[in-house]
Design a protein around this motif. Structure first.
Motif, PDB file in Angstrom:
ATOM      1  N   ASP A   1       0.807  -1.224   0.000  1.00 44.95           N
ATOM      2  CA  ASP A   1       0.000   0.000   0.000  1.00 44.95           C
ATOM      3  C   ASP A   1       0.838   1.270   0.000  1.00 44.95           C
ATOM      4  O   ASP A   1       0.355   2.339   0.365  1.00 44.95           O
ATOM      5  CB  ASP A   1      -0.945   0.000   1.210  1.00 44.95           C
ATOM      6  N   GLU A   2       2.111   1.171  -0.419  1.00 42.32           N
ATOM      7  CA  GLU A   2       3.014   2.315  -0.433  1.00 42.32           C
ATOM      8  C   GLU A   2       3.125   2.912  -1.830  1.00 42.32           C
ATOM      9  O   GLU A   2       3.795   2.339  -2.692  1.00 42.32           O
ATOM     10  CB  GLU A   2       4.409   1.884   0.023  1.00 42.32           C
ATOM     11  N   PRO A   3       2.497   4.059  -2.086  1.00 39.35           N
ATOM     12  CA  PRO A   3       2.567   4.633  -3.440  1.00 39.35           C
ATOM     13  C   PRO A   3       3.980   4.999  -3.880  1.00 39.35           C
ATOM     14  O   PRO A   3       4.290   4.915  -5.077  1.00 39.35           O
ATOM     15  CB  PRO A   3       1.671   5.870  -3.363  1.00 39.35           C
ATOM     16  N   GLU A   4       4.867   5.354  -2.953  1.00 34.26           N
ATOM     17  CA  GLU A   4       6.228   5.736  -3.328  1.00 34.26           C
ATOM     18  C   GLU A   4       6.974   4.581  -3.996  1.00 34.26           C
ATOM     19  O   GLU A   4       7.755   4.796  -4.919  1.00 34.26           O
ATOM     20  CB  GLU A   4       7.015   6.240  -2.108  1.00 34.26           C
ATOM     21  N   GLY A   5       6.748   3.374  -3.522  1.00 33.01           N
ATOM     22  CA  GLY A   5       7.380   2.208  -4.126  1.00 33.01           C
ATOM     23  C   GLY A   5       6.956   2.032  -5.574  1.00 33.01           C
ATOM     24  O   GLY A   5       7.769   1.724  -6.444  1.00 33.01           O
ATOM     25  N   TYR A   6       5.672   2.276  -5.821  1.00 34.22           N
ATOM     26  CA  TYR A   6       5.172   2.172  -7.197  1.00 34.22           C
ATOM     27  C   TYR A   6       5.730   3.293  -8.067  1.00 34.22           C
ATOM     28  O   TYR A   6       6.022   3.081  -9.243  1.00 34.22           O
ATOM     29  CB  TYR A   6       3.642   2.184  -7.213  1.00 34.22           C
TER      30      TYR A   6
END
Length: 92
Positions: free
Chosen positions: A43-48
């Motif tokens: 659920d981590e947008p930064e990783g995406y």
């Protein structure tokens, strides 16, 4: 240290490593590192966002778009994902 602190530390270490790979233009390593982060923290947008950047650097435009799209699903106000998705819309 409790489990939550361990997880936060592991995420921080992995994130720093993924950023280092990107700074060194080690895109395949960055892809692997960011996929590992996403597997642990889906659920981590930064990783995406980081995954999208690395994928676009190796020419995997469709996969990059999917990564940025997922970042936007998780965080609709994510301007980095939006800007990169717009930029990739004109890419082949």
């Amino acid at each position: 240290m409790n489990k939550t602190e361990d997880q936060a530390r592991a995420k921080r270490v992995r994130t720093e490593q993924a950023i280092q790979y990107a700074m060194q233009s080690r895109w395949d390593d960055a892809i692997t590192a960011n996929r590992a982060i996403i597997a642990a923290f889906p659920d981590e947008p930064e990783g995406y966002n980081r995954l999208g950047k690395a994928l676009s650097e190796v020419g995997k435009i469709k996969e990059a778009r999917e990564a940025y799209q997922r970042a936007l699903e998780l965080e609709p106000t994510n301007t980095i994902a939006r800007k990169n998705l717009d930029r990739l819309a004109t890419a082949r």
